[in-house]
Design an enzyme around this catalytic site. Structure first.
Site, short mmCIF file in Angstrom:
data_model
loop_
_atom_site.label_atom_id
_atom_site.label_comp_id
_atom_site.label_asym_id
_atom_site.label_seq_id
_atom_site.Cartn_x
_atom_site.Cartn_y
_atom_site.Cartn_z
CB SER A 128 -0.89 0.01 1.25
OG SER A 128 -1.56 1.24 1.39
CE1 TYR A 141 -4.70 -1.60 4.81
CE2 TYR A 141 -3.52 0.45 4.45
CZ TYR A 141 -4.11 -0.69 3.95
OH TYR A 141 -4.11 -0.92 2.59
#
Length: 181
Positions: A128, A141
């Site tokens: 990501s 996250y």
């Protein structure tokens, strides 16, 4: 993102096996892929929970038995939960780590012996943009995707000498169920 990658691989001539926990979602995704131009017999599904090591081993063995060797693995499982870090629920921390990090470890570890024996293979981990930066309410996250980025580097170092190419992709925001809010 996973479905788009599956479409791309299929359009390049690959047989594609879709994985997820929800069989109904897998069936719908497989139907969508089969409706695209090209042979409809190159799309398969295998439902199992990628966060469960034993289920992964059994699922990968079934794929290799019924479909054939896995030449390209895309680790795309991902989830998030947003909350301030000081009140972040520990169970959500563990859910994020199991989904975003443990699953890539389990599935790669199950697939790589065949790749090593064939001296070839590709593993693509969907990291990501959050592997590189932080935003409020996303620390767990970010931690999971940063760890996945480093796991990717470790995989590349350990498995590269066996002819296995390991890369991570760090996409930014796309309109998905995960980012809809």
């Amino acid at each position: 993102i996973g479905l788009a990658l599956a479409e791309g691989l299929r359009s390049a001539g690959a047989r594609v096996v879709l994985n997820g926990r929800n069989r109904d979602k897998l069936l719908a995704a497989a139907e969508k892929l089969r409706s695209l131009p090209g042979p409809s017999d190159g799309v398969f599904i295998q439902a199992f929970d990628a966060t469960d090591g034993a289920a992964v081993k059994a699922g990968v063995a079934e794929i290799e038995r019924s479909v054939g060797p896995i030449d390209i693995l895309v680790n795309n499982a991902g989830m998030t939960f947003r909350s301030s870090l000081e009140t972040f629920p520990p169970e959500q921390w563990h859910n994020i780590m199991r989904t975003n990090l443990d699953s890539a470890f389990y599935v790669s570890q199950a697939v790589v012996p065949g790749m090593i024996s064939r001296k070839a293979g590709k593993i693509i981990n969907i990291c990501s943009v959050m592997s590189e930066l932080g935003r409020p309410g996303t620390a767990p996250y970010t931690a999971s995707k940063g760890a996945l980025k480093m796991l990717t580097k470790g995989m590349a170092v350990d498995w590269g000498p066996h002819g296995i190419q390991v890369n991570g992709i760090g996409p930014g925001y796309f309109k998905t169920e995960l980012t809809e809010a």
